[in-house]
Design a protein around this motif. Structure first.
Motif, PDB file in Angstrom:
ATOM      1  N   LEU A  52      52.220 102.715   3.654  1.00 21.12           N
ATOM      2  CA  LEU A  52      52.664 102.574   2.268  1.00 21.12           C
ATOM      3  C   LEU A  52      51.520 102.769   1.289  1.00 21.12           C
ATOM      4  CD1 LEU A  52      54.959 101.747   0.252  1.00 21.12           C
ATOM      5  CD2 LEU A  52      54.131  99.392   0.519  1.00 21.12           C
ATOM      6  N   ILE A  53      50.379 102.137   1.557  1.00 23.29           N
ATOM      7  CA  ILE A  53      49.286 102.157   0.572  1.00 23.29           C
ATOM      8  C   ILE A  53      48.348 103.349   0.739  1.00 23.29           C
ATOM      9  CG2 ILE A  53      49.368  99.640   0.381  1.00 23.29           C
ATOM     10  CD1 ILE A  53      46.688  99.576   1.939  1.00 23.29           C
ATOM     11  N   ALA A  54      48.546 104.142   1.772  1.00 26.56           N
ATOM     12  CA  ALA A  54      47.635 105.258   2.028  1.00 26.56           C
ATOM     13  C   ALA A  54      47.446 106.184   0.813  1.00 26.56           C
ATOM     14  CB  ALA A  54      48.105 106.059   3.236  1.00 26.56           C
ATOM     15  N   PRO A  55      48.502 106.493   0.033  1.00 23.46           N
ATOM     16  CA  PRO A  55      48.304 107.406  -1.105  1.00 23.46           C
ATOM     17  C   PRO A  55      47.721 106.734  -2.351  1.00 23.46           C
ATOM     18  CG  PRO A  55      50.593 107.437  -0.282  1.00 23.46           C
ATOM     19  CD  PRO A  55      49.934 106.215   0.253  1.00 23.46           C
ATOM     20  N   ALA A  56      47.559 105.408  -2.353  1.00 25.49           N
ATOM     21  CA  ALA A  56      47.162 104.691  -3.566  1.00 25.49           C
ATOM     22  C   ALA A  56      45.714 104.950  -3.932  1.00 25.49           C
ATOM     23  CB  ALA A  56      47.388 103.199  -3.388  1.00 25.49           C
ATOM     24  N   THR A  57      45.490 105.221  -5.218  1.00 26.23           N
ATOM     25  CA  THR A  57      44.139 105.499  -5.727  1.00 26.23           C
ATOM     26  C   THR A  57      43.831 104.738  -7.014  1.00 26.23           C
ATOM     27  OG1 THR A  57      44.962 107.406  -7.000  1.00 26.23           O
ATOM     28  CG2 THR A  57      44.148 107.842  -4.769  1.00 26.23           C
ATOM     29  N   GLY A  58      44.801 103.964  -7.536  1.00 28.04           N
ATOM     30  CA  GLY A  58      44.645 103.386  -8.868  1.00 28.04           C
ATOM     31  C   GLY A  58      43.860 102.103  -8.932  1.00 28.04           C
ATOM     32  N   ALA A  59      43.857 101.329  -7.845  1.00 27.07           N
ATOM     33  CA  ALA A  59      43.166 100.038  -7.824  1.00 27.07           C
ATOM     34  C   ALA A  59      42.864  99.689  -6.375  1.00 27.07           C
ATOM     35  CB  ALA A  59      44.013  98.948  -8.473  1.00 27.07           C
ATOM     36  N   PRO A  60      41.824  98.907  -6.126  1.00 27.46           N
ATOM     37  CA  PRO A  60      41.466  98.562  -4.750  1.00 27.46           C
ATOM     38  C   PRO A  60      42.171  97.290  -4.283  1.00 27.46           C
ATOM     39  CG  PRO A  60      39.770  97.750  -6.225  1.00 27.46           C
ATOM     40  CD  PRO A  60      40.784  98.464  -7.090  1.00 27.46           C
TER      41      PRO A  60
ATOM     42  N   ALA B 269      51.780 108.258 -11.107  1.00 21.40           N
ATOM     43  CA  ALA B 269      50.811 108.877 -12.011  1.00 21.40           C
ATOM     44  C   ALA B 269      49.637 107.954 -12.288  1.00 21.40           C
ATOM     45  CB  ALA B 269      51.490 109.268 -13.320  1.00 21.40           C
ATOM     46  N   ALA B 270      49.876 106.643 -12.177  1.00 20.87           N
ATOM     47  CA  ALA B 270      48.810 105.655 -12.370  1.00 20.87           C
ATOM     48  C   ALA B 270      48.080 105.347 -11.064  1.00 20.87           C
ATOM     49  CB  ALA B 270      49.397 104.369 -12.958  1.00 20.87           C
ATOM     50  N   GLY B 271      48.321 106.153 -10.046  1.00 21.14           N
ATOM     51  CA  GLY B 271      47.622 105.999  -8.784  1.00 21.14           C
ATOM     52  C   GLY B 271      48.201 104.948  -7.861  1.00 21.14           C
ATOM     53  N   GLY B 272      49.400 104.442  -8.178  1.00 21.99           N
ATOM     54  CA  GLY B 272      49.985 103.380  -7.377  1.00 21.99           C
ATOM     55  C   GLY B 272      51.065 103.860  -6.435  1.00 21.99           C
ATOM     56  N   VAL B 273      51.601 102.923  -5.685  1.00 19.45           N
ATOM     57  CA  VAL B 273      52.696 103.182  -4.755  1.00 19.45           C
ATOM     58  C   VAL B 273      53.738 102.085  -4.945  1.00 19.45           C
ATOM     59  CG1 VAL B 273      51.282 104.374  -3.053  1.00 19.45           C
ATOM     60  CG2 VAL B 273      51.518 101.879  -2.921  1.00 19.45           C
ATOM     61  N   CYS B 274      54.969 102.329  -4.495  1.00 25.13           N
ATOM     62  CA  CYS B 274      55.992 101.315  -4.709  1.00 25.13           C
ATOM     63  C   CYS B 274      57.070 101.341  -3.634  1.00 25.13           C
ATOM     64  CB  CYS B 274      56.618 101.430  -6.102  1.00 25.13           C
ATOM     65  SG  CYS B 274      57.022 103.082  -6.640  1.00 25.13           S
ATOM     66  N   SER B 275      57.748 100.193  -3.546  1.00 21.28           N
ATOM     67  CA  SER B 275      58.861 100.005  -2.622  1.00 21.28           C
ATOM     68  C   SER B 275      60.060  99.526  -3.428  1.00 21.28           C
ATOM     69  CB  SER B 275      58.474  98.968  -1.554  1.00 21.28           C
ATOM     70  OG  SER B 275      59.526  98.762  -0.626  1.00 21.28           O
ATOM     71  N   LEU B 276      61.236  99.966  -3.052  1.00 21.05           N
ATOM     72  CA  LEU B 276      62.467  99.555  -3.724  1.00 21.05           C
ATOM     73  C   LEU B 276      62.784  98.112  -3.346  1.00 21.05           C
ATOM     74  CD1 LEU B 276      65.020 100.176  -5.385  1.00 21.05           C
ATOM     75  CD2 LEU B 276      66.004 101.172  -3.311  1.00 21.05           C
ATOM     76  N   ALA B 277      62.785  97.217  -4.323  1.00 27.06           N
ATOM     77  CA  ALA B 277      62.948  95.789  -4.058  1.00 27.06           C
ATOM     78  C   ALA B 277      64.415  95.437  -3.806  1.00 27.06           C
ATOM     79  CB  ALA B 277      62.415  94.967  -5.225  1.00 27.06           C
ATOM     80  N   HIS B 278      64.633  94.542  -2.826  1.00 27.47           N
ATOM     81  CA  HIS B 278      65.966  93.986  -2.487  1.00 27.47           C
ATOM     82  C   HIS B 278      67.118  94.898  -2.899  1.00 27.47           C
ATOM     83  CE1 HIS B 278      65.729  92.667  -6.714  1.00 27.47           C
ATOM     84  NE2 HIS B 278      64.685  91.918  -6.399  1.00 27.47           N
ATOM     85  N   PRO B 279      67.232  96.082  -2.290  1.00 24.03           N
ATOM     86  CA  PRO B 279      68.250  97.052  -2.724  1.00 24.03           C
ATOM     87  C   PRO B 279      69.677  96.587  -2.501  1.00 24.03           C
ATOM     88  CG  PRO B 279      67.252  97.751  -0.670  1.00 24.03           C
ATOM     89  CD  PRO B 279      66.428  96.608  -1.169  1.00 24.03           C
ATOM     90  N   GLY B 280      69.885  95.618  -1.631  1.00 22.94           N
ATOM     91  CA  GLY B 280      71.229  95.091  -1.424  1.00 22.94           C
ATOM     92  C   GLY B 280      71.660  94.111  -2.482  1.00 22.94           C
ATOM     93  N   ARG B 281      70.764  93.827  -3.433  1.00 27.84           N
ATOM     94  CA  ARG B 281      71.074  92.902  -4.517  1.00 27.84           C
ATOM     95  C   ARG B 281      70.685  93.541  -5.837  1.00 27.84           C
ATOM     96  NH1 ARG B 281      67.161  88.345  -4.797  1.00 27.84           N
ATOM     97  NH2 ARG B 281      66.443  89.300  -6.716  1.00 27.84           N
ATOM     98  N   ALA B 282      71.656  94.134  -6.503  1.00 26.87           N
ATOM     99  CA  ALA B 282      71.417  94.814  -7.769  1.00 26.87           C
ATOM    100  C   ALA B 282      72.415  94.282  -8.789  1.00 26.87           C
ATOM    101  CB  ALA B 282      71.546  96.326  -7.615  1.00 26.87           C
ATOM    102  N   GLU B 283      71.969  93.401  -9.646  1.00 27.54           N
ATOM    103  CA  GLU B 283      72.852  92.771 -10.636  1.00 27.54           C
ATOM    104  C   GLU B 283      73.510  93.829 -11.512  1.00 27.54           C
ATOM    105  OE1 GLU B 283      72.728  89.309 -14.126  1.00 27.54           O
ATOM    106  OE2 GLU B 283      70.871  90.171 -13.369  1.00 27.54           O
TER     107      GLU B 283
END
Length: 291
Positions: A279-287, A188-202
């Motif tokens: 990954l960044i193609a949909p990003a619109t929130g910041a350059p 909603a803030a125009g960003g994109v994200c990746s799930l960080a180190h999914p094999g390590r979840a405390e």
């Protein structure tokens, strides 16, 4: 070939080097693109942007703290508008609760005879005493370093294992965002994200993020999975690469460097240029910020 590292930390959160120094190390490591992703803050981006050499690209980002059924889930998030009201409100709440949690753990450590002071933790974090909720992000690694200084642990990992890790004698839970909602906030803030180190979840039952949760996150806009992470062994990398392929998202690779705490490992894992562009193609929130 362009070398891209999409996960790093500075002294604005729990790294040991200033944002400017992180850029210096990134250049020395032969990187062309770096995402600065301090925990729950973009406080280091401005300083880092002032030290970009010609041809170098900085990706504004952060590592967003989330929780799911008692376990920690992290999102490396990029190119969002940090002033987006709902996201900004959540980040202030997360940072404030991080600080109050750390202060409570200091009190518990003192009750156990460990000579740690709140003032010293703030010094290590580079935060002001009165405005810490909106200053540098204060986290357990800062507290761990104070515990080591006090002689109650041999190193940061030992401080987590012995005192402040999940289930430890002074551990205190804190507020964190539901990961599905977090993806929605970033998008909603125009960003994109990746799930960080999914094999390590405390705190997770099997130590990893549930695949069904990853599926739900993809359903609301998660764009990548950080399969190539230093904490993942070969089977874990293969598994999470397979999950990413099944879910139709990109594979990201990152060092998750914390300066001297992790051996200055910038560039030890990288993201393919085509995955980065997707990954960044949909990003619109910041350059992107270019030197």
């Amino acid at each position: 070939m362009t070398r891209i590292d999409l996960h790093s930390h500075s002294s604005v959160s729990d790294g040991t080097d200033s944002p400017a120094e992180v850029i210096e190390y990134a250049v020395a490591a032969g990187l062309d693109v770096l995402a600065l992703t301090d925990h729950d803050t973009v406080g280091g981006i401005e300083e880092a942007s002032r030290h970009l050499p010609s041809g170098f690209t900085l990706v504004p980002g952060m590592e967003l703290s989330c929780a799911y059924q008692g376990s920690a889930v992290h999102l490396v998030s990029y190119l969002f508008d940090p002033d987006s009201p709902e996201l900004a409100d959540e980040l202030r709440r997360v940072r404030s609760d991080r600080a109050h949690r750390a202060e409570e753990m200091v009190r518990k450590l003192q009750e156990h005879g460990v000579d740690v002071t709140w003032e010293r933790v703030l010094e290590i974090a580079g935060a002001g005493k009165d405005e810490y909720a909106d200053a540098n992000t204060i986290g357990r690694p800062h507290l761990a370093r104070a515990v080591v200084e006090a002689g109650a642990a041999k190193d940061v990992q030992d401080a987590f294992d012995k005192w402040i890790g999940s289930g430890g004698p002074v551990y205190v839970a804190r507020y964190a965002i539901d990961p599905v909602r977090a993806v929605e906030l970033v998008r909603a803030a125009g960003g994109v994200c990746s799930l960080a180190h999914p094999g390590r979840a405390e705190g997770a039952t099997n130590g990893a993020v549930p695949v069904e949760l990853a599926e739900r996150m993809v359903g609301v806009g998660l764009g990548g999975i950080e399969a190539d992470h230093p904490s993942h062994n070969r089977p874990q990398r293969k598994f999470w690469r397979g999950v990413a392929a099944d879910l139709g998202v990109v594979v990201t690779g990152s060092s998750d460097d914390h300066g001297s705490l992790t051996g200055h490992r910038l560039g030890c894992r990288t993201t393919a240029p085509e995955a980065f562009e997707a990954l960044i193609a949909p990003a619109t929130g910041a350059p992107l910020l270019k030197g």
